[in-house]
Design a protein around this motif. Sequence first.
Motif, PDB file in Angstrom:
ATOM      1  N   SER A 158      15.018  -5.687  20.245  1.00  0.00           N
ATOM      2  CA  SER A 158      16.457  -5.635  20.463  1.00  0.00           C
ATOM      3  C   SER A 158      17.201  -6.258  19.291  1.00  0.00           C
ATOM      4  CB  SER A 158      16.827  -6.354  21.762  1.00  0.00           C
ATOM      5  OG  SER A 158      16.391  -7.707  21.711  1.00  0.00           O
ATOM      6  N   ILE A 159      18.426  -5.800  19.070  1.00  0.00           N
ATOM      7  CA  ILE A 159      19.287  -6.332  18.010  1.00  0.00           C
ATOM      8  C   ILE A 159      20.239  -7.335  18.635  1.00  0.00           C
ATOM      9  CG2 ILE A 159      20.985  -5.747  16.253  1.00  0.00           C
ATOM     10  CD1 ILE A 159      19.706  -3.013  16.035  1.00  0.00           C
ATOM     11  N   ASN A 160      20.200  -8.548  18.132  1.00  0.00           N
ATOM     12  CA  ASN A 160      20.980  -9.639  18.732  1.00  0.00           C
ATOM     13  C   ASN A 160      22.268  -9.861  17.945  1.00  0.00           C
ATOM     14  OD1 ASN A 160      18.773 -10.000  20.511  1.00  0.00           O
ATOM     15  ND2 ASN A 160      17.775 -11.378  19.053  1.00  0.00           N
ATOM     16  N   TYR A 161      23.255  -9.003  18.193  1.00  0.00           N
ATOM     17  CA  TYR A 161      24.537  -9.159  17.500  1.00  0.00           C
ATOM     18  C   TYR A 161      25.182 -10.500  17.832  1.00  0.00           C
ATOM     19  CZ  TYR A 161      24.214  -4.135  16.559  1.00  0.00           C
ATOM     20  OH  TYR A 161      23.807  -2.898  16.134  1.00  0.00           O
ATOM     21  N   MET A 308      31.383  -6.880   3.780  1.00  0.00           N
ATOM     22  CA  MET A 308      30.075  -7.423   4.134  1.00  0.00           C
ATOM     23  C   MET A 308      29.285  -6.401   4.929  1.00  0.00           C
ATOM     24  SD  MET A 308      28.992 -10.811   6.333  1.00  0.00           S
ATOM     25  CE  MET A 308      29.200 -11.935   4.976  1.00  0.00           C
ATOM     26  N   HIS A 309      28.046  -6.182   4.477  1.00  0.00           N
ATOM     27  CA  HIS A 309      27.106  -5.408   5.285  1.00  0.00           C
ATOM     28  C   HIS A 309      26.136  -6.394   5.906  1.00  0.00           C
ATOM     29  CE1 HIS A 309      23.307  -3.301   6.125  1.00  0.00           C
ATOM     30  NE2 HIS A 309      24.110  -2.308   6.495  1.00  0.00           N
ATOM     31  N   VAL A 310      26.023  -6.360   7.231  1.00  0.00           N
ATOM     32  CA  VAL A 310      25.263  -7.358   7.970  1.00  0.00           C
ATOM     33  C   VAL A 310      24.008  -6.742   8.570  1.00  0.00           C
ATOM     34  CG1 VAL A 310      25.302  -9.026   9.866  1.00  0.00           C
ATOM     35  CG2 VAL A 310      27.366  -8.623   8.501  1.00  0.00           C
ATOM     36  N   THR A 311      22.892  -7.416   8.380  1.00  0.00           N
ATOM     37  CA  THR A 311      21.662  -7.113   9.117  1.00  0.00           C
ATOM     38  C   THR A 311      21.525  -8.167  10.205  1.00  0.00           C
ATOM     39  OG1 THR A 311      20.621  -6.200   7.135  1.00  0.00           O
ATOM     40  CG2 THR A 311      19.177  -6.791   8.970  1.00  0.00           C
ATOM     41  N   PRO A 312      21.783  -7.813  11.460  1.00  0.00           N
ATOM     42  CA  PRO A 312      21.763  -8.820  12.522  1.00  0.00           C
ATOM     43  C   PRO A 312      20.356  -9.331  12.786  1.00  0.00           C
ATOM     44  CG  PRO A 312      22.847  -6.779  13.217  1.00  0.00           C
ATOM     45  CD  PRO A 312      22.105  -6.480  11.961  1.00  0.00           C
TER      46      PRO A 312
END
Length: 670
Positions: A158-161, A308-312
Amino acid sequence: MPLSIPRSASTARQLGRCYASISNASSIRSFATHVPNTPLSHDASGSGSSSHKVVVVGGGAAGMAVSHQLLRTSSFKQGDIAVIDPSEWHHYQPGWTLVGAGLKTKEELRRPLKSLLDPQLKHYQSEVSAFKPDDNLLTTSDGRTISYEHLVVVPGISINYGAVKGLQEALQDSDSLVSSIYGYDTCDKVFNTISKLKKGKAIFTQPAGLIKCAGAPQKAMWLALDHWKSQGLYNPSNPEKSAISIDFATGMPVMFGVPKYNAVLEAMRKERGVGGLFEHNLVAIEDGGRTAVFSKGGEQVRKEFDLMHVTPPMGARPFVKESPLADAAGLVDVDQHTTRHKKYANVWSIGDASSLPTSKTAAAITAEAPVLVRNLTLAMSGKEPDASYDGYTSCPLLTEYGKVLLAEFKYGGQPKETFGNLFGIDQGTPRTAFYHLKKDFFPWVYYQSYVKGTWAGPKGWASPAPPVSSPPSAPSSSRGFSTSARAAVRQSIPGNRRGFATSVSQSRNTPSRRQRDPLDYSPNAVRHPLSSGETFIVRPPPTAGSSASTTLIPQPLLSRPPTTTEDAGPLPPALAPSYRQGSATISNRKDLTPDQIEKMQRMREADPITWTAAKLAKKFRCSPTFVSIVAPLPKAIREGKKAKAEEAKLGWGLNKRIARAERAERRSLW
């Protein structure tokens, strides 16, 4: 779901020919088509209990590959395998990088999940609420209890934004220049933000720890840099005076975890003027999406930004993390080679949700899935697993528009390069051919073959494995599709390696073999079975006697060569073949004098390009073979010709490459 260092255009043509042939072959190799008016075995909701031989939790890349490869073993019938996944859509997630670069639309990279599942699979459109491995049970969110003989846990991660304060709000704000390629709802925002930025500071982040495709954060950065460069907004040779500045903030101490590719990417970062913020973990976005807060060594570091490009951060799914199947990190605790659970012998896992210590990519699953399927079917028949996964994974790193660095490696960060082994090239060099693999071939093959269980990554199209419970057959290196009758015919012919496939159902990726050599039937041939299942045939030399002869005719040319100079005698005569000069035919068979030979050698050494063997033979009225003996080419010229011949091999077709490889294999056995 990767050539003595040829030019990029040449590489593209060669790979194009190779994959064009594969594409044409695959058009008749579809694994399953849904029969019209045949309903898909599917449960949308409901309660109660059910039982299956194998339950696959997850319908993503790993779940689709494993479930369909299990079906292809022919060991299962309708309803024996169940897939549990609540999703409506199946996404080709590696393609989201292309969406972020403006090369694809996100809609073209998804399919309805139901349309991809084979009708023989039982589908539960629900979530797993709990595992009970001691009882071989699991429960779903709709109250159903499902029992199994074997369980495959492949739900992904899962991606934890929410782990980054303020990130969700910034992503949802259409005016914010904060984006991420890691979600379907946000991947198309990436290129919009890149196009909007005309000046200011851009930051691209990558967290420490578990993430999908560790190279993806860099892909977004390199493509953005190339876009701004084309717009005149960024000058890699003078970044201080450019309208845009770029920083890469990563929680790792290096650019990439594999030393070989890290060296290339670090050099690229410095060459292109990108700032490196190492061991910087993004923890918050403040000031209405204008300030990034990083954690570094226990301290907080603030950086203002315009884009900004974010990798969570990412992690295990709660129902896996809180189950008895999980390790300390919350991943399914499996053996890194067999993919079998360390405690529960009937539980298996690969892909992102597993504890396999390798990069989480779809390419890794192409190597993991066959190992799991093989070992699971062996376990079902009461046998010990014998397949082993070596950690292979791949990351096609887009370094600019039109070029990709194709990183392929295994456990320990050791490179395992497909095209390096085939063509001897260095995959650490970004190439145009690899770009077309990433942009065009991989998305196509994913839905045409990967999700159907017929794609084996670097090995090409996979053949169906025979049911383990069936009588064992002689091992073979053939990847062809064959019925039991055809296999029986192949086994009955000594020395026969492959059969011939002519029907659609029997087609395969490799070309059909030539007809058997008639000398295979020689009564004097000696056959040696090899451990690979093939047969090595040794034929007697021409001087050997046979059952059909009573005398041995001497063969001087095959006799023992002289061992001393005295025995060897002078050079053979310079036989001159007849040739035409004008209308007259001239023949000269006189031996050349030592002075003539010396003159020939001087001419050859002075200008070997002009004075070829044929021209010298004509001038001195001898044979080109004699010229090659007494006046060979200089070493440098010979090596150049050899290199040119090696380069010509890159244009060989699939048939010729396989035939040459088999010939080299036979030669090595002598």
